[in-house]
Design a protein around this motif. Structure first.
Motif, PDB file in Angstrom:
ATOM      1  N   ALA A  71       0.926  -1.141  -0.008  1.00  0.00           N
ATOM      2  CA  ALA A  71      -0.028   0.063  -0.055  1.00  0.00           C
ATOM      3  C   ALA A  71       0.998   1.123   0.114  1.00  0.00           C
ATOM      4  CB  ALA A  71      -0.979   0.105   1.221  1.00  0.00           C
ATOM      5  N   LYS A  72       1.162   1.643  -1.242  1.00  0.00           N
ATOM      6  CA  LYS A  72       2.074   2.683  -1.306  1.00  0.00           C
ATOM      7  C   LYS A  72       1.646   4.206  -0.730  1.00  0.00           C
ATOM      8  CE  LYS A  72       3.956   0.647  -5.557  1.00  0.00           C
ATOM      9  NZ  LYS A  72       4.309   0.883  -6.982  1.00  0.00           N
ATOM     10  N   LYS A  73       0.496   4.332  -0.646  1.00  0.00           N
ATOM     11  CA  LYS A  73       0.180   5.727   0.118  1.00  0.00           C
ATOM     12  C   LYS A  73      -0.355   5.633   1.654  1.00  0.00           C
ATOM     13  CE  LYS A  73      -1.722   6.937  -4.640  1.00  0.00           C
ATOM     14  NZ  LYS A  73      -3.074   7.634  -5.064  1.00  0.00           N
ATOM     15  N   SER A  74       0.079   4.283   2.201  1.00  0.00           N
ATOM     16  CA  SER A  74      -0.359   4.019   3.374  1.00  0.00           C
ATOM     17  C   SER A  74       0.639   3.818   4.525  1.00  0.00           C
ATOM     18  CB  SER A  74      -1.055   2.900   3.533  1.00  0.00           C
ATOM     19  OG  SER A  74      -2.410   3.187   2.942  1.00  0.00           O
ATOM     20  N   GLY A  75       0.480   4.146   5.557  1.00  0.00           N
ATOM     21  CA  GLY A  75       1.252   3.953   6.836  1.00  0.00           C
ATOM     22  C   GLY A  75       0.830   2.738   7.642  1.00  0.00           C
ATOM     23  N   HIS A  76       0.797   2.409   8.707  1.00  0.00           N
ATOM     24  CA  HIS A  76       0.146   1.275   9.435  1.00  0.00           C
ATOM     25  C   HIS A  76      -1.142   1.275   9.136  1.00  0.00           C
ATOM     26  CE1 HIS A  76       0.102  -2.066  12.141  1.00  0.00           C
ATOM     27  NE2 HIS A  76      -0.492  -1.333  13.134  1.00  0.00           N
ATOM     28  N   SER A  77      -1.897   2.197   9.252  1.00  0.00           N
ATOM     29  CA  SER A  77      -3.352   2.322   9.058  1.00  0.00           C
ATOM     30  C   SER A  77      -3.866   2.186   7.641  1.00  0.00           C
ATOM     31  CB  SER A  77      -3.915   3.425  10.005  1.00  0.00           C
ATOM     32  OG  SER A  77      -3.600   3.491  11.310  1.00  0.00           O
ATOM     33  N   ILE A  78      -3.704   1.277   7.075  1.00  0.00           N
ATOM     34  CA  ILE A  78      -4.250   1.093   5.616  1.00  0.00           C
ATOM     35  C   ILE A  78      -5.602   1.456   5.357  1.00  0.00           C
ATOM     36  CG2 ILE A  78      -4.027  -0.347   3.670  1.00  0.00           C
ATOM     37  CD1 ILE A  78      -1.634  -1.608   4.979  1.00  0.00           C
ATOM     38  N   HIS A  79      -6.377   0.848   6.512  1.00  0.00           N
ATOM     39  CA  HIS A  79      -7.770   0.693   6.358  1.00  0.00           C
ATOM     40  C   HIS A  79      -8.179   2.351   6.694  1.00  0.00           C
ATOM     41  CE1 HIS A  79      -6.584   0.881  10.514  1.00  0.00           C
ATOM     42  NE2 HIS A  79      -7.762   0.570  11.129  1.00  0.00           N
ATOM     43  N   LEU A  80      -7.427   3.054   7.206  1.00  0.00           N
ATOM     44  CA  LEU A  80      -7.832   4.736   6.993  1.00  0.00           C
ATOM     45  C   LEU A  80      -7.173   5.483   5.700  1.00  0.00           C
ATOM     46  CD1 LEU A  80      -7.255   5.436  11.025  1.00  0.00           C
ATOM     47  CD2 LEU A  80      -9.295   4.465   9.737  1.00  0.00           C
ATOM     48  N   ASP A  81      -6.107   5.000   5.555  1.00  0.00           N
ATOM     49  CA  ASP A  81      -5.324   5.718   4.632  1.00  0.00           C
ATOM     50  C   ASP A  81      -5.763   5.386   2.977  1.00  0.00           C
ATOM     51  OD1 ASP A  81      -3.691   7.108   6.258  1.00  0.00           O
ATOM     52  OD2 ASP A  81      -2.296   5.404   6.287  1.00  0.00           O
ATOM     53  N   GLN A  82      -6.177   3.978   2.987  1.00  0.00           N
ATOM     54  CA  GLN A  82      -6.643   3.573   1.605  1.00  0.00           C
ATOM     55  C   GLN A  82      -7.624   2.418   1.863  1.00  0.00           C
ATOM     56  OE1 GLN A  82      -2.237   2.847   0.047  1.00  0.00           O
ATOM     57  NE2 GLN A  82      -3.488   3.135  -1.589  1.00  0.00           N
ATOM     58  N   PRO A  83      -8.731   2.908   2.235  1.00  0.00           N
ATOM     59  CA  PRO A  83     -10.020   1.957   2.336  1.00  0.00           C
ATOM     60  C   PRO A  83     -10.233   1.268   1.130  1.00  0.00           C
ATOM     61  CG  PRO A  83     -10.544   4.160   2.723  1.00  0.00           C
ATOM     62  CD  PRO A  83      -9.155   4.152   2.733  1.00  0.00           C
ATOM     63  N   GLU A  84     -10.127   1.986   0.081  1.00  0.00           N
ATOM     64  CA  GLU A  84     -10.493   1.331  -1.157  1.00  0.00           C
ATOM     65  C   GLU A  84      -9.609   0.468  -1.770  1.00  0.00           C
ATOM     66  OE1 GLU A  84      -7.409   4.465  -1.932  1.00  0.00           O
ATOM     67  OE2 GLU A  84      -9.271   4.566  -0.668  1.00  0.00           O
ATOM     68  N   LEU A  85      -8.423   0.454  -1.279  1.00  0.00           N
ATOM     69  CA  LEU A  85      -7.596  -0.564  -1.772  1.00  0.00           C
ATOM     70  C   LEU A  85      -7.978  -2.055  -1.012  1.00  0.00           C
ATOM     71  CD1 LEU A  85      -5.009  -1.720  -2.935  1.00  0.00           C
ATOM     72  CD2 LEU A  85      -3.729  -1.096  -0.857  1.00  0.00           C
ATOM     73  N   ILE A  86      -8.329  -1.921   0.378  1.00  0.00           N
ATOM     74  CA  ILE A  86      -8.801  -3.147   1.029  1.00  0.00           C
ATOM     75  C   ILE A  86      -9.928  -3.646   0.259  1.00  0.00           C
ATOM     76  CG2 ILE A  86      -9.674  -3.902   3.365  1.00  0.00           C
ATOM     77  CD1 ILE A  86      -7.963  -1.921   4.397  1.00  0.00           C
ATOM     78  N   ALA A  87     -10.907  -2.832  -0.111  1.00  0.00           N
ATOM     79  CA  ALA A  87     -12.116  -3.143  -0.602  1.00  0.00           C
ATOM     80  C   ALA A  87     -11.978  -3.799  -1.994  1.00  0.00           C
ATOM     81  CB  ALA A  87     -13.133  -2.100  -0.684  1.00  0.00           C
ATOM     82  N   SER A  88     -11.149  -3.366  -2.681  1.00  0.00           N
ATOM     83  CA  SER A  88     -10.619  -3.772  -3.837  1.00  0.00           C
ATOM     84  C   SER A  88     -10.007  -5.366  -3.948  1.00  0.00           C
ATOM     85  CB  SER A  88      -9.462  -2.943  -4.690  1.00  0.00           C
ATOM     86  OG  SER A  88      -9.148  -3.450  -5.754  1.00  0.00           O
ATOM     87  N   VAL A  89      -9.095  -5.525  -2.831  1.00  0.00           N
ATOM     88  CA  VAL A  89      -8.497  -6.883  -2.595  1.00  0.00           C
ATOM     89  C   VAL A  89      -9.466  -7.836  -2.186  1.00  0.00           C
ATOM     90  CG1 VAL A  89      -6.970  -7.993  -0.885  1.00  0.00           C
ATOM     91  CG2 VAL A  89      -6.201  -5.982  -1.908  1.00  0.00           C
TER      92      VAL A  89
END
Length: 328
Positions: free
Chosen positions: A299-317
């Motif tokens: 997750a290139k645009k995220s720190g530890h909190s990917i669910h806050l930084d890039q929630p759309e990435l998690i949904a996509s996965v």
């Protein structure tokens, strides 16, 4: 008298909880205590997506991901015992939390199979859940998950070697057995009041959710938080370290999402920055050995909190995993 006073204070806290900010999701009776969960999306033909939050977080932290996932799947985010709106329950052992989470799903008739998504320490819960209930698992997604080895070692700058942390050295030999009996509601529960400054971390959430977060973390007394000895983290991590072959997932689909833009280094003051980064990357890649059907996504645009930084990435996965499972 002391026990009565503690019970009265705890009852008042629960009353204030109901009066001021009622649970945003559903409560389920678990035999002497209640657990809370958020639910999104209607039941679909495919697996149900279950979210486990990390240490110091609650189910509400998934509320940026849930609205995205509800469009294509049935999803549930669980408040673990003593966290969020869930009551204290049997105790805080991570193994107990895994068992109680499974019991909650059965009590509410939330159908499997399950795709389990775990963030940070919730990754340990997700891994344990997948091993304990392997026949009910369709897939596993680690969101910058905690590796059982990450808090066991530190880097000694003088010797330039990895050494056991004191937490690991103090680990007890046995992990308490899972309790299946109804909870004794008269047991003493110590509470404390925390204060947390979220900064701009909550800016993506609705105003109502921001108020809920502030109440949970700054106004309502806490009865428990992960990281205490009662969670038996050291013992569980040690057991996983010594018997890691027993935590193999076979060919269960596994996606490891790793934060690629961490602002602050994680670990111990004895770490050198270089050793920390190398060790952290190595542990995240080590997860891939757990399954013959695994992949890692940075997750290139995220720190530890990917669910806050890039929630759309998690949904996509999650969506991609569901689509792959549908092909089989």
């Amino acid at each position: 008298m002391k026990k009565l006073l503690i019970l009265l204070l705890y009852s008042q806290a629960l009353f204030a909880q109901e009066k001021d900010f009622p649970p945003p999701g559903k409560m389920v009776e678990m035999g002497g205590y209640k657990m809370h969960y958020l639910e999104a999306g209607e039941s679909k033909d495919g697996p149900t997506v279950i979210f486990f939050h990390g240490a110091g977080e609650i189910a509400l932290h998934w509320n940026l991901v849930l609205p995205l996932v509800r469009e294509f799947a049935h999803a549930v985010a669980i408040d673990q015992n003593g966290e969020g709106w869930s009551e204290h329950g049997h105790g805080n052992s991570l193994i107990q939390q895994v068992y109680d989470s499974h019991q909650m799903l059965k009590e509410t008739d939330i159908p499997g199979p399950y795709i389990i998504v775990g963030h940070s320490l919730g990754g340990i819960l997700a891994h344990q859940f997948a091993v304990q209930y392997k026949s009910e698992i369709a897939g596993l997604i680690f969101v910058d998950a905690t590796h059982p080895d990450v808090v066991l070692k530190i880097f000694n700058r003088e010797s330039e070697n990895m050494e056991w942390k004191q937490m690991r050295l103090n680990a007890k030999k046995e992990i308490p057995a899972v309790s299946t009996d109804p909870v004794n509601t008269e047991r003493e529960i110590a509470s404390f009041k925390a204060k947390r400054d979220f900064g701009d971390q909550l800016e993506k959430f609705s105003k109502e959710d921001q108020q809920r977060f502030n109440w949970i973390y700054s106004e309502r007394p806490w009865t428990y938080i992960k990281g205490q000895s009662s969670t038996y983290e050291a013992e569980i991590f040690q057991e996983m370290y010594e018997h890691y072959d027993q935590y193999d997932l076979g060919d269960i689909p596994l996606v490891v999402i790793t934060g690629g833009k961490k602002k602050k280094p994680e670990g111990d003051e004895n770490w050198s920055g270089k050793a920390l980064r190398q060790h952290s990357r190595q542990l995240q890649k080590d997860f891939l050995k757990l399954s013959t059907n695994s992949q890692q996504i940075i997750a290139k645009k995220s720190g530890h909190s990917i669910h806050l930084d890039q929630p759309e990435l998690i949904a996509s996965v999650i969506k991609s995993m569901l689509m792959e499972l549908a092909k089989d």
